[in-house]
Design a protein around this motif. Structure first.
Motif, PDB file in Angstrom:
ATOM      1  N   ARG A  38     -10.245   0.870  -1.835  1.00 43.91           N
ATOM      2  CA  ARG A  38      -9.586   2.061  -2.378  1.00 43.91           C
ATOM      3  C   ARG A  38     -10.615   3.053  -2.907  1.00 43.91           C
ATOM      4  O   ARG A  38     -10.475   4.264  -2.722  1.00 43.91           O
ATOM      5  CB  ARG A  38      -8.614   1.640  -3.482  1.00 43.91           C
ATOM      6  CG  ARG A  38      -7.838   2.783  -4.087  1.00 43.91           C
ATOM      7  CD  ARG A  38      -6.793   2.283  -5.060  1.00 43.91           C
ATOM      8  NE  ARG A  38      -7.383   1.658  -6.238  1.00 43.91           N
ATOM      9  CZ  ARG A  38      -7.339   0.358  -6.519  1.00 43.91           C
ATOM     10  NH1 ARG A  38      -6.702  -0.468  -5.707  1.00 43.91           N
ATOM     11  NH2 ARG A  38      -7.896  -0.115  -7.619  1.00 43.91           N
TER      12      ARG A  38
ATOM     13  N   LYS B 207     -12.320   4.735  -0.007  1.00 49.46           N
ATOM     14  CA  LYS B 207     -11.423   5.643   0.712  1.00 49.46           C
ATOM     15  C   LYS B 207     -11.192   6.929  -0.060  1.00 49.46           C
ATOM     16  O   LYS B 207     -11.060   8.006   0.547  1.00 49.46           O
ATOM     17  CB  LYS B 207     -10.076   4.939   0.947  1.00 49.46           C
ATOM     18  CG  LYS B 207      -9.093   5.721   1.794  1.00 49.46           C
ATOM     19  CD  LYS B 207      -9.560   5.809   3.239  1.00 49.46           C
ATOM     20  CE  LYS B 207      -8.513   6.486   4.112  1.00 49.46           C
ATOM     21  NZ  LYS B 207      -8.962   6.604   5.516  1.00 49.46           N
ATOM     22  N   THR B 208     -11.161   6.848  -1.382  1.00 49.47           N
ATOM     23  CA  THR B 208     -10.811   8.018  -2.193  1.00 49.47           C
ATOM     24  C   THR B 208     -12.033   8.740  -2.748  1.00 49.47           C
ATOM     25  O   THR B 208     -11.881   9.754  -3.416  1.00 49.47           O
ATOM     26  CB  THR B 208      -9.901   7.599  -3.355  1.00 49.47           C
ATOM     27  OG1 THR B 208     -10.529   6.554  -4.103  1.00 49.47           O
ATOM     28  CG2 THR B 208      -8.567   7.088  -2.829  1.00 49.47           C
TER      29      THR B 208
ATOM     30  N   VAL C 100      -4.383   6.611  -3.177  1.00 46.84           N
ATOM     31  CA  VAL C 100      -3.955   5.300  -2.691  1.00 46.84           C
ATOM     32  C   VAL C 100      -3.594   4.408  -3.870  1.00 46.84           C
ATOM     33  O   VAL C 100      -4.287   4.384  -4.888  1.00 46.84           O
ATOM     34  CB  VAL C 100      -5.058   4.629  -1.844  1.00 46.84           C
ATOM     35  CG1 VAL C 100      -4.610   3.240  -1.385  1.00 46.84           C
ATOM     36  CG2 VAL C 100      -5.418   5.483  -0.644  1.00 46.84           C
TER      37      VAL C 100
ATOM     38  N   CYS D 221       0.458   5.612  -0.307  1.00 44.75           N
ATOM     39  CA  CYS D 221      -0.505   6.716  -0.275  1.00 44.75           C
ATOM     40  C   CYS D 221       0.248   8.022  -0.062  1.00 44.75           C
ATOM     41  O   CYS D 221       1.420   8.034   0.333  1.00 44.75           O
ATOM     42  CB  CYS D 221      -1.547   6.508   0.822  1.00 44.75           C
ATOM     43  SG  CYS D 221      -0.866   6.436   2.490  1.00 44.75           S
TER      44      CYS D 221
ATOM     45  N   TYR E 260      -3.915   3.125   7.419  1.00 39.60           N
ATOM     46  CA  TYR E 260      -4.703   2.500   6.347  1.00 39.60           C
ATOM     47  C   TYR E 260      -4.643   0.979   6.456  1.00 39.60           C
ATOM     48  O   TYR E 260      -5.643   0.285   6.244  1.00 39.60           O
ATOM     49  CB  TYR E 260      -4.184   2.953   4.990  1.00 39.60           C
ATOM     50  CG  TYR E 260      -5.047   2.522   3.831  1.00 39.60           C
ATOM     51  CD1 TYR E 260      -6.126   3.287   3.415  1.00 39.60           C
ATOM     52  CD2 TYR E 260      -4.781   1.335   3.138  1.00 39.60           C
ATOM     53  CE1 TYR E 260      -6.927   2.892   2.348  1.00 39.60           C
ATOM     54  CE2 TYR E 260      -5.568   0.935   2.075  1.00 39.60           C
ATOM     55  CZ  TYR E 260      -6.637   1.714   1.681  1.00 39.60           C
ATOM     56  OH  TYR E 260      -7.419   1.312   0.628  1.00 39.60           O
TER      57      TYR E 260
ATOM     58  N   ASP F 200      -2.463   0.236  -4.308  1.00 36.90           N
ATOM     59  CA  ASP F 200      -2.287  -1.019  -3.576  1.00 36.90           C
ATOM     60  C   ASP F 200      -2.178  -2.167  -4.560  1.00 36.90           C
ATOM     61  O   ASP F 200      -2.578  -2.058  -5.724  1.00 36.90           O
ATOM     62  CB  ASP F 200      -3.444  -1.249  -2.596  1.00 36.90           C
ATOM     63  CG  ASP F 200      -4.805  -1.077  -3.243  1.00 36.90           C
ATOM     64  OD1 ASP F 200      -4.978  -1.533  -4.379  1.00 36.90           O
ATOM     65  OD2 ASP F 200      -5.691  -0.472  -2.627  1.00 36.90           O
TER      66      ASP F 200
ATOM     67  N   VAL G 267       0.857  -1.183   0.000  1.00 38.12           N
ATOM     68  CA  VAL G 267       0.000   0.000   0.000  1.00 38.12           C
ATOM     69  C   VAL G 267       0.896   1.236   0.000  1.00 38.12           C
ATOM     70  O   VAL G 267       1.833   1.335   0.787  1.00 38.12           O
ATOM     71  CB  VAL G 267      -0.938   0.044   1.218  1.00 38.12           C
ATOM     72  CG1 VAL G 267      -1.760   1.334   1.219  1.00 38.12           C
ATOM     73  CG2 VAL G 267      -1.866  -1.161   1.236  1.00 38.12           C
TER      74      VAL G 267
END
Length: 358
Positions: free
Chosen positions: A310, A313-314, A212, A206, A282, A214, A204
């Motif tokens: 992801r 989260k974004t 992000v 970021c 994270y 991954d 991961v």
């Protein structure tokens, strides 16, 4: 209905009795409401799909832009390629091809908020557990390889590990050892069994702007980390990571400024601003979500769940935004899927495409 049948019905209307006319008046609104409700159930999904794909329709086989409209089927506009003669629609070759529950898709998107498991989603949408599973994985496949911009500024990178899992696999080839239950009573046997489970590394990376990157790795090595990060971090950025052999020459190969933190000696922050606490946070959130909320996921599906997390989260999750993301993905990414699918079929059948389409 054929035009001749429709004309026969129109000619028979003046000959109907008053009772038959009343039945016709009662039936027509019901039929109209049924048609309208079906159109409305699909409209949010189909309108976006048609809008984005119609901008630049491309053949799913030879990637040619010389295509013509070729009628419609099941509410989808079909196209025909002038070069290879292939007919297709916007979903051909994508994870959403042959979808039979289109009317449930908008409702199921509400269950992609990361807080709904399969069974509650199935009950909410009125579908079977098996259909709920396949719908989720079709949607996750659309997000699996999506990228949302490059990392820039101060970036952090670290690896975490998940135990290898065969959850849901009914065809395991390794039989259970004899007297396995009695061995589990021993603390030493428990320790040996837990230690023998392979660990799957997950990388991961970021930045401080909530971007992000991954990936599930085969092993933690400089070459594999470079292949995952190359071209995805702006040159000149600063990359923070812990002291690991795989990280020694990583920043140099990526043309980045390296900030190495030696965690074993208690070094948590360097120069007041460089640390890896964001990526470690994270990791903790990701593990609570996968191991805690979902009670673990199969290793073969781990990359899909990384993509789903992801996205959550974004992005600020919303139904409209998720539907737009799906539609845009179909319009601009289905070419790669379809072309890869075409070559996969060729390899299986032993065929070789012609030079024109190679």
């Amino acid at each position: 209905m054929q035009s001749q049948q429709f004309e026969d019905i129109l000619r028979s209307v003046p000959l109907m009795s008053p009772e038959q006319v009343n039945v016709l008046h009662t039936t027509l609104p019901l039929a109209a409401n049924t048609v309208t409700s079906n159109v409305q159930a699909e409209s949010r999904f189909l309108e976006r799909l048609k809008f984005y794909f119609d901008q630049h329709p491309v053949c799913v086989r030879c990637r040619s832009a010389h295509v013509n409209r070729w009628g419609s089927k099941d509410g989808h506009q079909r196209y025909c390629c002038k070069d290879c003669g292939k007919t297709f629609n916007a979903m051909s070759g994508t994870p959403m091809a042959h979808l039979r529950v289109r009317e449930k898709l908008d409702q199921y998107v509400e269950c992609m908020d990361g807080e709904t498991t399969l069974r509650p989603a199935a009950r909410r949408c009125g579908i079977s557990l098996d259909t709920s599973f396949h719908l989720r994985h079709r949607l996750m496949t659309l997000l699996e390889n999506d990228s949302y911009g490059q990392l820039s500024g101060i970036a952090e990178e670290d690896e975490t590990f998940f135990h290898e899992s065969h959850k849901g696999d009914r065809k395991l080839q390794t039989p259970r050892k004899r007297d396995a239950r009695s061995q589990r009573k021993s603390r030493h046997a428990k320790t040996e069994k837990k230690a023998s489970v392979p660990l799957i590394p997950v990388m991961v990376a970021c930045d401080r702007n909530h971007h992000v990157i991954d990936a599930v790795l085969k092993k933690v090595s400089t070459e594999e980390l470079q292949s995952q990060l190359e071209g995805r971090i702006l040159a000149g950025s600063t990359l923070c990571f812990d002291a690991h052999l795989a990280h020694e020459h990583l920043a140099e190969k990526l043309s980045l400024t390296a900030k190495t933190l030696v965690s074993s000696s208690g070094e948590r922050v360097k120069e007041g601003i460089y640390h890896i606490q964001t990526v470690n946070a994270y990791h903790s959130e990701l593990k609570r979500w996968i191991n805690g909320f979902f009670k673990g996921v199969a290793t073969k599906y781990l990359q899909r769940y990384l993509g789903w997390k992801r996205y959550l989260k974004t992005h600020m999750f919303s139904i409209e935004g998720f539907l737009d993301q799906i539609s845009i993905h179909w319009a601009y990414q289905h070419i790669t899927w379809s072309y890869d699918h075409f070559w996969c079929l060729k390899r299986k059948t032993g065929g070789v495409p012609c030079q024109k389409h190679s």
